[in-house]
Design a protein around this motif. Sequence first.
Motif, PDB file in Angstrom:
ATOM      1  N   ALA A 157       0.826  -1.206   0.000  1.00  0.00           N
ATOM      2  CA  ALA A 157       0.000   0.000   0.000  1.00  0.00           C
ATOM      3  C   ALA A 157       0.858   1.254   0.000  1.00  0.00           C
ATOM      4  O   ALA A 157       0.532   2.252  -0.650  1.00  0.00           O
ATOM      5  N   ILE A 178       2.253   2.161  -3.575  1.00  0.00           N
ATOM      6  CA  ILE A 178       1.320   2.594  -4.612  1.00  0.00           C
ATOM      7  C   ILE A 178       1.282   4.117  -4.687  1.00  0.00           C
ATOM      8  O   ILE A 178       1.204   4.796  -3.667  1.00  0.00           O
ATOM      9  N   PHE A 215     -10.164  -0.039  -3.755  1.00  0.00           N
ATOM     10  CA  PHE A 215      -8.864  -0.604  -4.137  1.00  0.00           C
ATOM     11  C   PHE A 215      -8.171  -1.125  -2.880  1.00  0.00           C
ATOM     12  O   PHE A 215      -8.051  -0.400  -1.886  1.00  0.00           O
ATOM     13  N   PRO A 253      -4.529  -3.312  -1.742  1.00  0.00           N
ATOM     14  CA  PRO A 253      -3.300  -4.028  -2.094  1.00  0.00           C
ATOM     15  C   PRO A 253      -3.434  -5.508  -1.772  1.00  0.00           C
ATOM     16  O   PRO A 253      -3.969  -5.888  -0.728  1.00  0.00           O
ATOM     17  N   THR A 292      -2.934  -4.894  -6.893  1.00  0.00           N
ATOM     18  CA  THR A 292      -4.095  -4.297  -6.259  1.00  0.00           C
ATOM     19  C   THR A 292      -5.359  -4.996  -6.734  1.00  0.00           C
ATOM     20  O   THR A 292      -5.523  -5.264  -7.927  1.00  0.00           O
ATOM     21  N   PRO A 328      -3.206  -0.247 -10.194  1.00  0.00           N
ATOM     22  CA  PRO A 328      -4.372   0.546  -9.788  1.00  0.00           C
ATOM     23  C   PRO A 328      -4.669   1.734 -10.696  1.00  0.00           C
ATOM     24  O   PRO A 328      -5.839   2.025 -10.978  1.00  0.00           O
TER      25      PRO A 328
END
Length: 296
Positions: A22, A25, A75, A77, A82, A134
């Motif tokens: 996470a 991202i 969304f 992870p 994702t 993502p």
Amino acid sequence: MRKMLWMMVSFLATAFAASASAQEIDWQKVDDAFGRKPAVSGDVHRYGFPRTDLAVTLDGVTIKPALALGGWVAFKPMHGETMIMGDLVLLESEINPVMLKLIEGGLEITAVHNHLLRASPATFYMHVGGHGDPAKMAAVIRDALGASKTPLATPVAAAPAPAVDLDTVQLDQIIGVKGQANGGVYQFAVPRRDPVTESGMPITPVGPMGVAIAIGFQPTGGGKAAITGDFVLTNDEVNPVIKALRSNGIDVTAVHSHMLNEQPRLFFLHFWANDDALKLAKGLRAALDKTASTKS
């Protein structure tokens, strides 16, 4: 004991990996693709796409977006990439154009169905899923929603929502969890006691990911409220909940799946009524008592 210890270590390792993923991202790219900011809960980023352009009525009630017209995409992870889950609110004429864009973009359609009966205009709900980058998935969803009339401009600051003219203290006591006001609707998210997984990954937090029992009360005057939402049920709970709701004057409007690969297998039961709010809350509580749901 060793097995329990191994399971705990495995779960913590998975959670740590998800947390690390996470952090890696670039969520700003997702925000930019959608033109809006998410609600963040744990490692889940959830983007709302309410159908504020629609004036949907049912049994003389004009439905607020927060009650039954709040499309969303979340969304999370998962396994180094994702996972997305979402629920898009569409008119009948929008279903196939949006679906085609999603298919072309490599995303999955996990369900298409109604949640309500007798609503005008009729609304349908397209559940979507996928795994991957993502920002790329966000671009696909944005392009797909462009084939509908879903408002996509950057949301302006909304005016303060009207107060919820209901006895929310009593509603909390009856339902058994604390609700919250949102857009003129009093909402409950009641988690199940058993964990839900997708491809071996825990689907948490359950509310933002759409696997908590959702209940909404929209005041309709004189202590009454229109209610709708969905019960998240295992197969053996479906008919006991149907019987509990119908015996308390609450219509069952749909029973179906939202996902394809979850464990345990889940069914989503939607409902509707417009009556005395506390009376309806007691009927909902009777149905909740037929489920493996939490109660504080």
